[in-house]
Every structure is written in C-alpha cells, then in structure tokens.
Design a protein around this motif. Structure first.
Motif, mmCIF file in Angstrom:
data_model
loop_
_atom_site.group_PDB
_atom_site.id
_atom_site.type_symbol
_atom_site.label_atom_id
_atom_site.label_comp_id
_atom_site.label_asym_id
_atom_site.label_seq_id
_atom_site.Cartn_x
_atom_site.Cartn_y
_atom_site.Cartn_z
ATOM 1 N N SER A 129 11.950 -0.241 -24.905
ATOM 2 C CA SER A 129 12.675 0.739 -25.721
ATOM 3 C C SER A 129 13.012 2.014 -24.947
ATOM 4 C CB SER A 129 11.863 1.093 -26.969
ATOM 5 O OG SER A 129 10.627 1.685 -26.597
ATOM 6 N N LEU A 130 12.263 2.323 -23.887
ATOM 7 C CA LEU A 130 12.555 3.523 -23.107
ATOM 8 C C LEU A 130 13.940 3.426 -22.465
ATOM 9 C CD1 LEU A 130 11.519 6.230 -21.986
ATOM 10 C CD2 LEU A 130 10.705 4.968 -20.010
ATOM 11 N N PHE A 131 14.361 2.231 -22.140
ATOM 12 C CA PHE A 131 15.633 2.062 -21.449
ATOM 13 C C PHE A 131 16.829 2.230 -22.378
ATOM 14 C CE2 PHE A 131 12.377 0.180 -18.816
ATOM 15 C CZ PHE A 131 12.592 0.899 -17.651
ATOM 16 N N ASP A 132 16.573 2.448 -23.674
ATOM 17 C CA ASP A 132 17.651 2.818 -24.591
ATOM 18 C C ASP A 132 18.267 4.155 -24.188
ATOM 19 O OD1 ASP A 132 17.190 0.532 -26.080
ATOM 20 O OD2 ASP A 132 16.044 1.575 -27.636
ATOM 21 N N TYR A 133 17.529 4.938 -23.403
ATOM 22 C CA TYR A 133 18.002 6.251 -22.980
ATOM 23 C C TYR A 133 18.911 6.181 -21.755
ATOM 24 C CZ TYR A 133 14.546 7.979 -26.244
ATOM 25 O OH TYR A 133 13.828 8.224 -27.388
ATOM 26 N N LEU A 134 19.008 5.027 -21.108
ATOM 27 C CA LEU A 134 19.904 4.884 -19.964
ATOM 28 C C LEU A 134 21.354 4.901 -20.438
ATOM 29 C CD1 LEU A 134 18.080 2.099 -17.932
ATOM 30 C CD2 LEU A 134 18.376 4.490 -17.259
ATOM 31 N N PRO A 135 22.263 5.390 -19.592
ATOM 32 C CA PRO A 135 23.671 5.401 -19.996
ATOM 33 C C PRO A 135 24.180 3.988 -20.210
ATOM 34 C CG PRO A 135 23.437 6.050 -17.694
ATOM 35 C CD PRO A 135 22.052 5.920 -18.265
ATOM 36 N N LYS A 136 24.977 3.803 -21.253
ATOM 37 C CA LYS A 136 25.484 2.475 -21.600
ATOM 38 C C LYS A 136 26.703 2.063 -20.791
ATOM 39 C CE LYS A 136 22.584 2.120 -25.071
ATOM 40 N NZ LYS A 136 21.342 2.640 -24.597
ATOM 41 N N ASP A 137 27.402 3.018 -20.193
ATOM 42 C CA ASP A 137 28.637 2.708 -19.497
ATOM 43 C C ASP A 137 28.443 2.351 -18.024
ATOM 44 O OD1 ASP A 137 28.032 5.141 -18.354
ATOM 45 O OD2 ASP A 137 29.827 6.150 -19.029
ATOM 46 N N GLY A 138 27.185 2.266 -17.582
ATOM 47 C CA GLY A 138 26.917 1.920 -16.198
ATOM 48 C C GLY A 138 27.032 3.109 -15.253
ATOM 49 N N ALA B 273 0.853 -1.188 0.000
ATOM 50 C CA ALA B 273 0.000 0.000 0.000
ATOM 51 C C ALA B 273 0.889 1.238 0.000
ATOM 52 C CB ALA B 273 -0.897 -0.011 1.231
ATOM 53 N N GLY B 274 0.462 2.260 -0.728
ATOM 54 C CA GLY B 274 1.218 3.501 -0.796
ATOM 55 C C GLY B 274 2.244 3.529 -1.919
ATOM 56 N N GLU B 275 2.425 2.404 -2.613
ATOM 57 C CA GLU B 275 3.343 2.357 -3.748
ATOM 58 C C GLU B 275 2.544 2.019 -4.997
ATOM 59 O OE1 GLU B 275 6.690 -0.192 -3.173
ATOM 60 O OE2 GLU B 275 7.251 0.762 -1.281
ATOM 61 N N THR B 276 3.135 2.269 -6.153
ATOM 62 C CA THR B 276 2.499 1.919 -7.404
ATOM 63 C C THR B 276 3.559 1.435 -8.388
ATOM 64 O OG1 THR B 276 0.882 2.646 -9.047
ATOM 65 C CG2 THR B 276 2.636 4.200 -8.518
ATOM 66 N N VAL B 277 3.130 0.862 -9.457
ATOM 67 C CA VAL B 277 4.026 0.448 -10.526
ATOM 68 C C VAL B 277 3.475 0.991 -11.837
ATOM 69 C CG1 VAL B 277 4.900 -1.620 -9.375
ATOM 70 C CG2 VAL B 277 2.860 -1.792 -10.760
ATOM 71 N N VAL B 278 4.373 1.209 -12.788
ATOM 72 C CA VAL B 278 3.962 1.679 -14.101
ATOM 73 C C VAL B 278 4.553 0.778 -15.162
ATOM 74 C CG1 VAL B 278 3.702 4.089 -13.394
ATOM 75 C CG2 VAL B 278 5.880 3.317 -14.318
ATOM 76 N N ARG B 279 3.869 0.702 -16.273
ATOM 77 C CA ARG B 279 4.340 -0.090 -17.411
ATOM 78 C C ARG B 279 5.048 0.851 -18.386
ATOM 79 N NH1 ARG B 279 2.827 -4.873 -19.678
ATOM 80 N NH2 ARG B 279 1.091 -5.026 -18.234
ATOM 81 N N VAL B 280 6.262 0.462 -18.759
ATOM 82 C CA VAL B 280 7.007 1.211 -19.768
ATOM 83 C C VAL B 280 7.590 0.215 -20.754
ATOM 84 C CG1 VAL B 280 7.565 3.199 -18.322
ATOM 85 C CG2 VAL B 280 9.096 1.261 -18.352
ATOM 86 N N PRO B 281 7.623 0.560 -22.040
ATOM 87 C CA PRO B 281 8.196 -0.359 -23.015
ATOM 88 C C PRO B 281 9.712 -0.451 -22.838
ATOM 89 C CG PRO B 281 7.605 1.690 -24.076
ATOM 90 C CD PRO B 281 7.109 1.779 -22.669
#
Length: 71
Positions: A57-66, A47-55
């Motif tokens: 492909s959105l994580f292509d925007y994360l940095p590749k070098d960690g 309770a008090g938390e939620t989750v969201v659905r994301v494709p």
C-alpha cells in the motif's frame, strides 16, 4: 541531498514512509529492517547493504504516470 516526504499511512514519523531525493529523483523507503540471516541469504544481500519490509500500500504514493519526480 534534499529529502521530500512523499507519503505514508502512519502518523508522526512511523513506518512505513516514502521519501524522494529531490536532487536525483530517487525514492527512499523507511520500513522494518529484515535481519534474519536465512532471509538475507535468499536475497543475496551483500555486506554493507540492508533491506526493509514495506507494505504494498505504500507504493500507492508513487506517481502513476511513470514520472521520476513527484509534484
């Protein structure tokens, strides 16, 4: 919290979007709320938390070098 837009494949503020808290380096996602009780039960979302659905492909925007931050 200072929020930086990182990326997203939709225009004008639609979902999904990826943001970063510039102070902590944490990432924040904007997506479609999952509110089906049976789905939430499977994930044991408290309770008090939620989750969201994301494709994926959105994580292509994360940095590749960690790196924690995005330049």
């Amino acid at each position: 919290m200072k929020i930086e837009f990182v990326g997203g494949s939709t225009g004008q503020g639609g979902s999904p979007r990826l943001y970063r808290d510039e102070e902590s380096g944490d990432f924040i996602v904007q997506g479609y709320v999952i509110d089906e009780p049976s789905d939430l039960d499977q994930m044991k979302v408290p309770a008090g938390e939620t989750v969201v659905r994301v494709p994926a492909s959105l994580f292509d925007y994360l940095p590749k070098d960690g790196a924690r931050g995005v330049s």
